[in-house]
Design an enzyme around this catalytic site. Structure first.
Site, PDB file in Angstrom:
ATOM      1  N   ASP A  32     -23.871  33.131  19.443  1.00 47.69           N
ATOM      2  CA  ASP A  32     -23.121  33.252  20.686  1.00 47.69           C
ATOM      3  C   ASP A  32     -24.104  33.329  21.840  1.00 47.69           C
ATOM      4  O   ASP A  32     -25.033  34.142  21.823  1.00 47.69           O
ATOM      5  CB  ASP A  32     -22.264  34.528  20.628  1.00 47.69           C
ATOM      6  CG  ASP A  32     -21.214  34.586  21.714  1.00 47.69           C
ATOM      7  OD1 ASP A  32     -21.041  33.584  22.431  1.00 47.69           O
ATOM      8  OD2 ASP A  32     -20.575  35.639  21.847  1.00 47.69           O
ATOM      9  N   ASP A  42     -20.026  27.763  23.957  1.00 50.83           N
ATOM     10  CA  ASP A  42     -21.194  28.632  23.834  1.00 50.83           C
ATOM     11  C   ASP A  42     -21.300  29.377  22.515  1.00 50.83           C
ATOM     12  O   ASP A  42     -22.076  30.329  22.394  1.00 50.83           O
ATOM     13  CB  ASP A  42     -21.193  29.652  24.976  1.00 50.83           C
ATOM     14  CG  ASP A  42     -19.916  30.490  24.999  1.00 50.83           C
ATOM     15  OD1 ASP A  42     -18.954  30.137  24.290  1.00 50.83           O
ATOM     16  OD2 ASP A  42     -19.883  31.492  25.735  1.00 50.83           O
ATOM     17  N   GLU A  43     -20.556  28.975  21.486  1.00 51.17           N
ATOM     18  CA  GLU A  43     -20.671  29.674  20.218  1.00 51.17           C
ATOM     19  C   GLU A  43     -20.314  28.764  19.055  1.00 51.17           C
ATOM     20  O   GLU A  43     -19.551  27.807  19.199  1.00 51.17           O
ATOM     21  CB  GLU A  43     -19.806  30.945  20.186  1.00 51.17           C
ATOM     22  CG  GLU A  43     -18.326  30.705  20.286  1.00 51.17           C
ATOM     23  CD  GLU A  43     -17.521  31.983  20.127  1.00 51.17           C
ATOM     24  OE1 GLU A  43     -17.821  32.790  19.227  1.00 51.17           O
ATOM     25  OE2 GLU A  43     -16.562  32.156  20.893  1.00 51.17           O
TER      26      GLU A  43
END
Length: 402
Positions: free
Chosen positions: A55, A148-149
């Site tokens: 993350d 973003d992860e």
């Protein structure tokens, strides 16, 4: 009789390994004997765990700070727009109480000295693609969850190279920070459930591990809402059965949980013991992306419904960006207090993937329909998806009832 696995670890900076456990009483003062770094990780299973959740730390805000080094220690908020909400807040702003999806007016009252940036989705998507390429260089088993992860399964590359997954990930985090200018928090475990929980334990720039042997004891005192898939409604149903913690759930016979909660119950019984049968699944074709919310109290006013679309638009936009898709179709869904469902759709020209455009289209649908009644649920979805790097011109805007 085989005793417990001795504690050992590695250095996150120079990757020295295996490091013996620090002498008792040294605690945080213990440093890497090779490079002097305090960023050490010790765990009895560190060299055997292979499922990771990665993350980015405050992704949008971190990208903006990367481009404005003078703001490194200052509060930064990404958001704005006509009915603006916070898209991201750095950790300095979060310390003042700012949170994602919060109205910008409230955020600025909490943190009046923050520097505010309008979202620059194309810039964030470029960084995300560069990050994804680095993931894929390690393993083809990458399951994106958002811009973003992602989950990564490093079982095969760790076996092939003889390098533990923890070292591959520590090297990745170091390289990303040096060359992309953003930081990662990494969770490592034997499965997706524990990896995801671990990644939240040590933010920012975190690296946390949860092993199979410790999982049940680690989870037992935690609230059931920590488990994947347990939202407010399911948590309330579990609480009516006297189940508030994961330990409460683990104490119930799996057959009882399955009878009471069906297939969901079977999964929850496994989760309560730290088991997770889900595999890391690479990208599959995405046909639609949506989000919805159930109100605690029924809503009746059109503008209250419009306001409820704001966080949904943010969620859908993040998912579109993660999938590198543009949406040419937007649909809103309303469910009344007596469970009657209605949907309204529109086609967009040109296709979009930013939250403000999605919210404006969905808000226009609500206002044009002017629904009357008590509503318990609202949803926002996108379809007619196309690749983010292409365009689809000359789409006509229209409203249809489904």
């Amino acid at each position: 009789m085989i005793g417990p696995t001795p504690l050992s670890g590695f250095c996150r900076d120079c990757l020295a390994h295996p490091l013996p456990a620090p002498p008792e009483g040294t605690g945080q003062r213990f440093r890497c004997p090779a490079c002097g770094s305090p960023r050490l990780k010790f765990h009895p299973e560190w060299d055997r765990l292979t499922i990771a959740h990665i993350d980015c730390d405050a992704f949008y805000a971190s990208v903006e700070k990367r481009d404005r080094p003078d703001l490194r220690h200052r509060p930064v908020i990404v958001g704005g727009g006509e009915r603006g909400v916070v898209s991201a807040a750095c950790y300095v702003a979060r310390a003042a109480g700012v949170r994602s999806a919060m109205p910008m007016g409230q955020a600025l009252r909490l943190c009046p000295d923050a520097t505010v940036f309008r979202p620059q989705m194309s810039k964030y998507a470029t960084i995300s693609r560069a990050l994804r390429h680095r993931f894929l260089a390690l393993t083809p088993l990458v399951e994106p969850l958002a811009l973003d992860e992602a989950f990564l399964d490093l079982t095969e590359p760790a076996q092939r190279s003889g390098i533990p997954a923890a070292l591959l990930l520590a090297n990745l985090a170091r390289e990303v920070e040096a060359n992309l200018g953003i930081t990662l928090s990494i969770g490592l475990g034997p499965n997706k459930l524990l990896a995801k929980i671990a990644s939240d334990l040590d933010k920012p720039r975190g690296f946390a591990l949860i092993g199979a042997a410790e999982a049940a004891d680690f989870l037992a005192p935690k609230p059931v809402t920590l488990l994947w898939g347990v939202g407010k409604a399911l948590a309330a149903a579990l609480e009516r059965e006297g189940i508030r913690t994961i330990g409460d759930l683990a104490a119930r016979p799996p057959i009882w949980v399955a009878k009471r909660f069906g297939q969901v119950g079977l999964r929850l019984a496994d989760f309560a013991q730290g088991r997770d049968r889900r595999r890391v699944t690479p990208d599959r074709p995405t046909k639609s992306i949506s989000a919805e919310t159930t109100f605690r109290k029924d809503r009746t006013r059109v503008e209250d419904l419009v306001e409820a679309l704001l966080p949904l638009a943010e969620t859908v936009a993040r998912r579109l960006q993660a999938a590198d898709k543009l949406a040419a179709g937007v649909t809103i869904k309303l469910k009344s207090a007596d469970f009657v469902q209605r949907t309204r759709s529109t086609v967009l020209a040109p296709p979009v993937q930013d939250a403000e455009a999605l919210w404006e289209a969905a808000a226009a649908l609500i206002r044009a329909d002017n629904p009357v009644g008590n509503f318990r649920l609202i949803g926002l979805g996108c379809d007619r998806l196309i690749d983010g790097h292409t365009g689809e011109p000359d789409l006509l805007t229209e409203v249809t009832n489904i």
